[in-house]
Structure formats: structure tokens, C-alpha cells
Design a protein around this motif. Structure first.
Motif: not given
Ligand code: UTP
Length: 408
Positions: A20-25, A27-41
């Protein structure tokens, strides 16, 4: 859907908060996608690094094959039985086309590679022509399920559409997408391929049946009454698909699976060899064979372990369903994995820098109680395209295609 806080807790538990190092940089859409990837791990997958790749093998003994001379003698009987199964709608085919084909270094799906020289001929077209040689004789088509990955799905489907499915009935071609697996560095840390995206790659060819099931296409298999699935790789342009003799021989043998094999060219040839392990069929990789085993000869002076697999298998559908819940061995493979470094810059390593996780179809063979190794003539049925030049390459495949009368 995870919140950022929930994702952080989960990542803390596994010592992976750098994700999540770059999370704050983002967009909202990108944040959602990253969280979804984490949830799926799949965290179990990552723990495969700690386990050794080489599992303890059981007692290895030779496994008898139906060899070319016998096949020639019983050809009519085998073909008749196989054609009957095809005409009764009992046969379906699975094309494994989810791989990255990194060795070929072609930036589009491997099946779209132009193998023709003077004419437009792709690898996919070659394969479809091979399949249609059988369906023309049978007088009916067979369903073809094509496994892609999220990296090549759209390009693959578009290619089939642009080419009108190469003359094959569109309703008999279905696509499904395989799962992805994350990649890690040598310390087991998840790699990012973009600031908001975990580095992932297709999870190997061993997950094809689970992915077929997840996609809902297993219902199509059932609705059609398909009892046997012929699985094959995208890269063997001489591949015989839904081969009636192979299907007939396997059915008549009473075995629950079949494998096309070629006679090893030399003891040290780098192919997986079919054998029995504790009485069950198994494939032993070339690097797992001792020198003594590779060179062992029988009374006729032939190599005892002489049959190499060519990634063309036949499985009984009900048996695949029985083993679906079984845990598959995860292979940890060293690869060059592009990643975002500490400074947030993309690095494309020249040398392997981490691990990918894959399950392999060859491990499914050992989950079957029985298997018929079915010998084929190498020069007629085996022309894999792995590299551009050299061994198993575009060059060697073109030579073999020409030798088999295919106009290039
Ligand atoms: P390979 O083992 O040759 O792997 O695949 P690859 O990824 O295509 O090629 P390299 O190693 O990166 O050069 C054998 C078959 O299994 C399929 C491939 O498409 C090919 O038909 N495969 C492989 C999948 O469908 N999914 C995968 O995740 C891996």
C-alpha cells in the motif's frame, strides 16, 4: 470488498504492508482495484515457497504403453470406437492458451503467431485445421473450450472473431479465463507491476478444470453429455486433436485417462516421462531422473523409461470432477518479473529476481488411478513452438510442417 484499514490489517498479518506504499497517490478507481487484488490473494500459495519443490517420490516402475506397431495393427478398431464416441457427442476439447509464451518473445497471444511464410497462417489456424480434419471425417463438430488468461483474453477472442472461427461452427467454440497468481521477490515480498497493481501472471496450466468449472462452462460439458476431454497445448502445430484412434484406444483399454507420448530420442532428452509411482500413473520430470534411471534398458535393449509426454491428454470428465477438490502441488518457479522499485520506478530485470507460482497439468495424471500411454510418431505429431530459433522453435516447427505436407 475490503476497506483500506481491513486490507492493512491483512497485509500486516503477512508482513506485506509495502503493497500500500503508493496507495494515497492512486485514483479512487485504482485504489479499489488494488484492494480487490489484496482481497483475492491466495495466502496458501505464498507459503509454497517454504516447502521444497521436490516432493518425496514413491516407488517408480515402468508403465506399459500401447506402442506404434500395436496401434497400426488395431487401427481400424480404435478409430471406429473413437469416431463413435465423437458422433455420440461424448468428446470435447480443451485448448490451453493462457500461457505467457515468454520464451517466444512475441507480444501477442502465441496462437496468433504467423507460422506461415508465404501465406497468412497462424498457429491457431493450424490447430483448427488439424481439428477439422477429424470433424470432417466424423461428419459432426466437437465442442472446443479455449482457456485464456486476463492478459490475452481479449486479443484471443478478437482473433477468432476476425477470422470467422477459421470455418469452425462458432457455437462450438467457448472461451474461459484462467486464474492469476501473484509474484514475489526472493524474500517472499509481493511485487507491484504498477503503483496500484500487484504483479500477477497466469497460475499455470494445472488449474484448467477448476477454471472451466468457475466459468460455468462445465454446465455446457454436462448439457452436451461430454464424457471425455482432450486437453492440448497451443504450441504444438502438428497436434492431432480429438484423434479418434487415441480416443478409441483409451476407451477400449478401460483406463480413465490417456496420454500421447513419443519415444525418447536419447536417454538425456529433457522430457517428462510417464511411469508408475506406487502403482499409479505419474510423470517424472527429466531433472528428477537419476542418470541410472535415464539409462536403464529392458531385455530388448530399449530404454525402460522411454516415453515422453507431449501435453496431449484425455481425461474422463467424472474422474476430473472427483479430483477437483484435491490440493494440487504448487511449483515455485524463478522468473524475471518487472516491478516497481523503492523509488516508484519500473524495473525490467535482465536476470531472474523472484518467484511465480504455478500448478501443472502433469500432476493431474498422478491423481488418476489409471492412464494409457499412447505412442505417436514424433515427426508426425510433435512440433512445439517454444522459441524463435534453435530447439523447439518456429524454425523447427516450420520444417516439420513442410515435411508433413502443410503449405507455408
Ligand atoms: P509452457 O509451459 O510452454 O508455458 O505452456 P508458456 O507460458 O506458454 O511459455 P513460456 O514458458 O513462458 O515460454 C504449455 C502450455 O500450457 C499453457 C500454454 O499456453 C501452453 O499451451 N499454459 C501455460 C496455460 O494455459 N496457462 C499457464 O498459466 C501456463
Amino acid at each position: 470488498m475490503l476497506t483500506k484499514e481491513e486490507a492493512l490489517l491483512l497485509l500486516q498479518k503477512h508482513d506485506q504492508t509495502h503493497v500500500l506504499k503508493y496507495y494515497d497517490e492512486l485514483s479512487e478507481e485504482e485504489q479499489k482495484k488494488l484492494l480487490a487484488q489484496v482481497a483475492d490473494l491466495d495466502w496458501d500459495l505464498l507459503s509454497a515457497i517454504e516447502k521444497t519443490n521436490e516432493e518425496e517420490k514413491g516407488e517408480i516402475t515402468p508403465l506399459g504403453a500401447v506402442e506404434i506397431t500395436e496401434i497400426e495393427e488395431r487401427k481400424e478398431e480404435f478409430v471406429e470406437e473413437g469416431l463413435k464416441a465423437i458422433r455420440d457427442g461424448k468428446v470435447g476439447c480443451i485448448l490451453l492458451a493462457g500461457g505467457m509464451g515468454t520464451r517466444l518473445g512475441f507480444d501477442r497471444p502465441k496462437g496468433t503467431y504467423p507460422i506461415g511464410v508465404n501465406r497468412d497462417l497462424s498457429i491457431f489456424e493450424c490447430l483448427m485445421n488439424n481439428l477439422m480434419e477429424v470433424t470432417d471425417v466424423a461428419g459432426c463438430s466437437v465442442p472446443l473450450y479455449i482457456m485464456t488468461s486476463e492478459k490475452n483474453h481479449v486479443d484471443t477472442v478478437d482473433f477468432f472473431e476476425e477470422n470467422n472461427y477459421f470455418g469452425y461452427p462458432e457455437g462450438d467454440v467457448h472461451f474461459f479465463v484462467q486464474d492469476m497468481a501473484p509474484a514475489v521477490d526472493y524474500n517472499g515480498k509481493l511485487l507491484l507491476e504498477e503503483k496500484g497493481r500487484l504483479a500477477t501472471s497466469p497460475n499455470g496450466n494445472g488449474g484448467w478444470f477448476t477454471s472451466l468449472h468457475k466459468s460455468g462452462l462445465l454446465d455446457d460439458v454436462h448439457a452436451r453429455g461430454v464424457e471425455w476431454l482432450n486437453i492440448f497445448a497451443v504450441d504444438n502445430v502438428l497436434q492431432r486433436i480429438a484423434d479418434p484412434a487415441f480416443i478409441g484406444a483409451t476407451i477400449l483399454s478401460g483406463k480413465e485417462s490417456g496420454s500421447k507420448v513419443v519415444r525418447k530420442a536419447a536417454p538425456e532428452e529433457r522430457v517428462g516421462v510417464l511411469c508408475a509411482e506406487d502403482g499409479k500413473p505419474s510423470i517424472i520430470e527429466y531433472y528428477e531422473m537419476t542418470e541410472e534411471m535415464s539409462n536403464l534398458r529392458d531385455e530388448q535393449g530399449e530404454l525402460t523409461y522411454r516415453f515422453g509426454v507431449i501435453l496431449n491428454y484425455l481425461f474422463r470428465v467424472d474422474r476430473l470432477e472427483d479430483i477437483m477438490a484435491n490440493h494440487m502441488h504448487v511449483h515455485v518457479v524463478e522468473k524475471k518479473i518487472p516491478f516497481i522499485d523503492e523509488k516508484g520506478e519500473l524495473q525490467k530485470p535482465e536476470e531472474p529476481n523472484g518467484y511465480k507460482f504455478e500448478t501443472l497439468i502433469l500432476d493431474m495424471i498422478h491423481m488418476m488411478d489409471s492412464n494409457l500411454p499412447y505412442e505417436v510418431v514424433r515427426e508426425k505429431e510433435f512440433a512445439p513452438v517454444k522459441n524463435l530459433h534453435g530447439v523447439d522453435s518456429v524454425d523447427t516447427a516450420r520444417e516439420l510442417l513442410k515435411a508433413n505436407g502443410v503449405e507455408l
